[in-house]
Design a protein around this motif. Sequence first.
Motif, PDB file in Angstrom:
ATOM      1  N   ALA A 101       0.876  -1.186   0.000  1.00 46.44           N
ATOM      2  CA  ALA A 101       0.000   0.000   0.000  1.00 46.44           C
ATOM      3  C   ALA A 101       0.905   1.224   0.000  1.00 46.44           C
ATOM      4  O   ALA A 101       2.060   1.147   0.439  1.00 46.44           O
ATOM      5  N   PRO A 102       0.385   2.367  -0.490  1.00 44.14           N
ATOM      6  CA  PRO A 102       1.208   3.577  -0.526  1.00 44.14           C
ATOM      7  C   PRO A 102       1.715   3.931   0.874  1.00 44.14           C
ATOM      8  O   PRO A 102       0.991   3.786   1.862  1.00 44.14           O
ATOM      9  N   GLY A 103       2.970   4.346   0.933  1.00 42.00           N
ATOM     10  CA  GLY A 103       3.529   4.779   2.217  1.00 42.00           C
ATOM     11  C   GLY A 103       4.042   3.646   3.091  1.00 42.00           C
ATOM     12  O   GLY A 103       4.627   3.887   4.151  1.00 42.00           O
ATOM     13  N   LEU A 104       3.838   2.419   2.656  1.00 39.41           N
ATOM     14  CA  LEU A 104       4.286   1.296   3.472  1.00 39.41           C
ATOM     15  C   LEU A 104       5.702   0.904   3.074  1.00 39.41           C
ATOM     16  O   LEU A 104       6.011   0.843   1.888  1.00 39.41           O
ATOM     17  N   GLY A 105       6.567   0.671   4.050  1.00 37.76           N
ATOM     18  CA  GLY A 105       7.936   0.267   3.731  1.00 37.76           C
ATOM     19  C   GLY A 105       8.884   1.445   3.788  1.00 37.76           C
ATOM     20  O   GLY A 105       8.481   2.586   3.980  1.00 37.76           O
ATOM     21  N   LEU A 106      10.168   1.153   3.597  1.00 36.72           N
ATOM     22  CA  LEU A 106      11.191   2.183   3.716  1.00 36.72           C
ATOM     23  C   LEU A 106      11.251   3.048   2.470  1.00 36.72           C
ATOM     24  O   LEU A 106      11.642   4.205   2.528  1.00 36.72           O
ATOM     25  N   ALA A 203      22.826  -4.106  -5.396  1.00 36.70           N
ATOM     26  CA  ALA A 203      22.333  -4.099  -4.012  1.00 36.70           C
ATOM     27  C   ALA A 203      22.241  -2.660  -3.502  1.00 36.70           C
ATOM     28  O   ALA A 203      21.290  -2.295  -2.803  1.00 36.70           O
ATOM     29  N   ALA A 204      23.229  -1.843  -3.868  1.00 33.75           N
ATOM     30  CA  ALA A 204      23.209  -0.436  -3.466  1.00 33.75           C
ATOM     31  C   ALA A 204      22.144   0.343  -4.252  1.00 33.75           C
ATOM     32  O   ALA A 204      21.405   1.147  -3.680  1.00 33.75           O
ATOM     33  N   GLU A 205      22.055   0.077  -5.538  1.00 39.37           N
ATOM     34  CA  GLU A 205      21.098   0.785  -6.405  1.00 39.37           C
ATOM     35  C   GLU A 205      19.663   0.613  -5.904  1.00 39.37           C
ATOM     36  O   GLU A 205      18.859   1.550  -5.940  1.00 39.37           O
ATOM     37  N   LEU A 206      19.353  -0.591  -5.414  1.00 43.48           N
ATOM     38  CA  LEU A 206      18.001  -0.849  -4.889  1.00 43.48           C
ATOM     39  C   LEU A 206      17.645   0.153  -3.792  1.00 43.48           C
ATOM     40  O   LEU A 206      16.493   0.554  -3.665  1.00 43.48           O
ATOM     41  N   VAL A 207      18.637   0.545  -3.012  1.00 42.75           N
ATOM     42  CA  VAL A 207      18.391   1.463  -1.898  1.00 42.75           C
ATOM     43  C   VAL A 207      18.428   2.918  -2.370  1.00 42.75           C
ATOM     44  O   VAL A 207      17.607   3.727  -1.970  1.00 42.75           O
ATOM     45  N   VAL A 208      19.389   3.223  -3.247  1.00 43.68           N
ATOM     46  CA  VAL A 208      19.651   4.614  -3.596  1.00 43.68           C
ATOM     47  C   VAL A 208      18.736   5.120  -4.721  1.00 43.68           C
ATOM     48  O   VAL A 208      18.270   6.247  -4.688  1.00 43.68           O
ATOM     49  N   LEU A 213      15.540   0.449 -11.205  1.00 43.23           N
ATOM     50  CA  LEU A 213      15.474  -0.989 -11.489  1.00 43.23           C
ATOM     51  C   LEU A 213      14.044  -1.396 -11.802  1.00 43.23           C
ATOM     52  O   LEU A 213      13.096  -0.910 -11.196  1.00 43.23           O
ATOM     53  N   ASP A 214      13.918  -2.318 -12.748  1.00 46.72           N
ATOM     54  CA  ASP A 214      12.586  -2.674 -13.233  1.00 46.72           C
ATOM     55  C   ASP A 214      12.445  -4.202 -13.205  1.00 46.72           C
ATOM     56  O   ASP A 214      11.882  -4.771 -12.274  1.00 46.72           O
ATOM     57  N   VAL A 215      13.017  -4.889 -14.216  1.00 45.40           N
ATOM     58  CA  VAL A 215      13.103  -6.356 -14.161  1.00 45.40           C
ATOM     59  C   VAL A 215      14.581  -6.709 -14.044  1.00 45.40           C
ATOM     60  O   VAL A 215      15.414  -6.166 -14.769  1.00 45.40           O
ATOM     61  N   ILE A 216      14.876  -7.601 -13.105  1.00 44.83           N
ATOM     62  CA  ILE A 216      16.258  -8.053 -12.891  1.00 44.83           C
ATOM     63  C   ILE A 216      16.320  -9.533 -13.231  1.00 44.83           C
ATOM     64  O   ILE A 216      15.445 -10.299 -12.798  1.00 44.83           O
ATOM     65  N   VAL A 217      17.321  -9.945 -14.001  1.00 40.65           N
ATOM     66  CA  VAL A 217      17.538 -11.386 -14.171  1.00 40.65           C
ATOM     67  C   VAL A 217      18.911 -11.695 -13.601  1.00 40.65           C
ATOM     68  O   VAL A 217      19.887 -10.980 -13.866  1.00 40.65           O
ATOM     69  N   ALA A 232      12.508  -6.417   2.161  1.00 45.35           N
ATOM     70  CA  ALA A 232      12.675  -5.660   3.407  1.00 45.35           C
ATOM     71  C   ALA A 232      12.462  -4.163   3.149  1.00 45.35           C
ATOM     72  O   ALA A 232      11.844  -3.467   3.953  1.00 45.35           O
ATOM     73  N   LEU A 233      12.963  -3.670   2.008  1.00 43.46           N
ATOM     74  CA  LEU A 233      12.814  -2.242   1.691  1.00 43.46           C
ATOM     75  C   LEU A 233      11.357  -1.876   1.413  1.00 43.46           C
ATOM     76  O   LEU A 233      10.892  -0.801   1.755  1.00 43.46           O
ATOM     77  N   ALA A 234      10.635  -2.795   0.789  1.00 44.46           N
ATOM     78  CA  ALA A 234       9.279  -2.466   0.325  1.00 44.46           C
ATOM     79  C   ALA A 234       8.206  -2.733   1.379  1.00 44.46           C
ATOM     80  O   ALA A 234       7.026  -2.540   1.101  1.00 44.46           O
ATOM     81  N   GLY A 235       8.579  -3.178   2.566  1.00 37.30           N
ATOM     82  CA  GLY A 235       7.543  -3.390   3.576  1.00 37.30           C
ATOM     83  C   GLY A 235       7.810  -4.581   4.478  1.00 37.30           C
ATOM     84  O   GLY A 235       7.193  -4.736   5.530  1.00 37.30           O
ATOM     85  N   GLY A 236       8.705  -5.451   4.065  1.00 33.23           N
ATOM     86  CA  GLY A 236       9.057  -6.567   4.943  1.00 33.23           C
ATOM     87  C   GLY A 236       8.844  -7.911   4.293  1.00 33.23           C
ATOM     88  O   GLY A 236       8.104  -8.036   3.305  1.00 33.23           O
ATOM     89  N   LEU A 237       9.498  -8.911   4.877  1.00 31.95           N
ATOM     90  CA  LEU A 237       9.425 -10.267   4.317  1.00 31.95           C
ATOM     91  C   LEU A 237       8.011 -10.831   4.335  1.00 31.95           C
ATOM     92  O   LEU A 237       7.687 -11.709   3.539  1.00 31.95           O
ATOM     93  N   GLY A 238       7.198 -10.327   5.221  1.00 31.85           N
ATOM     94  CA  GLY A 238       5.821 -10.821   5.302  1.00 31.85           C
ATOM     95  C   GLY A 238       4.959 -10.442   4.104  1.00 31.85           C
ATOM     96  O   GLY A 238       3.803 -10.862   4.012  1.00 31.85           O
TER      97      GLY A 238
END
Length: 329
Positions: A101-106, A203-208, A213-217, A232-238
């Motif tokens: 949902a919007p606003g959820l996650g880092l 790994a750094a780009e995902l954060v910065v 990033l769009d599709v990664i293979v 974890a960045l987008a809201g958690g493993l759950g």
Amino acid sequence: MRVAVLPGDGIGPEVIGAAVAALRELAPELELVHGDVGLECHSRRGEYLPDETMELVKGSDAVLFGAVSTPLSAEGYRSPILTMRRELDLYANLRPVRNLAPGLGLLDLDVIIVRENTEGMYTGDESVDEEGVTLSRRVSRRACERICRFARDIGESSGRGRLTCVHKANVLRRSDGLFRDVFYETVRGSALRCDEMLVDAAAAELVVRPDALDVIVTLNLYGDILSDEAAALAGGLGTAPSANIGDRHALFEPVHGSAPDIAGRDLANPSAALLSAAMMLDHLRMPEPAAALRSAVSGTVADGGRTRDLGGELGTEEFASLVVSRLRS
Ligand code: NAD
Ligand code: IPM
Ligand code: MN
């Protein structure tokens, strides 16, 4: 159609219980057959993955898997999920990661990680001598070809713009170099913008610059690590679902593990398992119930229905009941 349901250990049965409740509501025509797997199964019957379970899995149209706990010490142990990926030739591990949902996650993220699922660091081929241990890491042209083709097709069919090959060919020159070469051969002529990134930089780009990033293979272990990071960045493993796809079989599971630290306490977020069930419905060519399930999960969260990992108060069962009530209305 038959679905093999393998709850496994720890929070596996709790989150799969939620997914089963949603499936019974949405698709009562599916035959859900439960099977035994994991550490608890081993303590009861002396096997981590009984033949009977493997037969059930092979005879089903799809598998819904929770998670299993790894024994602390067991000579020759191989995780049942790795055995199933290998034996069923589930060569593509598809891990879409986005905020529930919007606003959820880092930070805001919407990426699809396509992970090679059969070889790389996961050969299990370790040889021990007096001085140490040597791992034989395998990168085959065939595995590179089919995972790159799969990623290209996913990128094109889902209307994405960019496909990034993530590797470490600056060090692993022959093996990751082969993966990189095959990637460029495979995507030649694609309308996607195709490029590459070293795995540490990715790994750094995902954060910065998560938007970039769009599709990664990527290769097996890199995909494992990047998918936990992205989740974890987008809201958690759950919240992160996945699909393991082969030409003849498919298995759906949350990205997370059995979470022994919270197991048995009604604390787990079942969203990842629910969204894995939605990916399964899509695979079974049931797009309407799949979309309904996705929107019931995100709608519940957007309306403030949250488990503890998302800063809320709801238990696993309460959250699942809210999702099921939305499906009814
Ligand atoms: P984990 O994913 O189980 O847990 C990592 C952290 O995330 C924990 O703090 C946990 O409480 C939290 N978490 C995970 N899922 C959650 C959820 N649905 N809701 C709320 N919080 C959640 O990883 P781990 O702790 O490294 O591994 C635990 C066990 O699971 C190990 O035995 C590992 O080998 C196994 N494992 C199994 C699978 C699988 O079967 N597919 C995957 C990963 C790990
Ligand atoms: C995953 C898990 C598995 C993996 C483990 C449990 C073998 O971490 O599915 O991400 O490493 O692939
Ligand atoms: Mn993992």
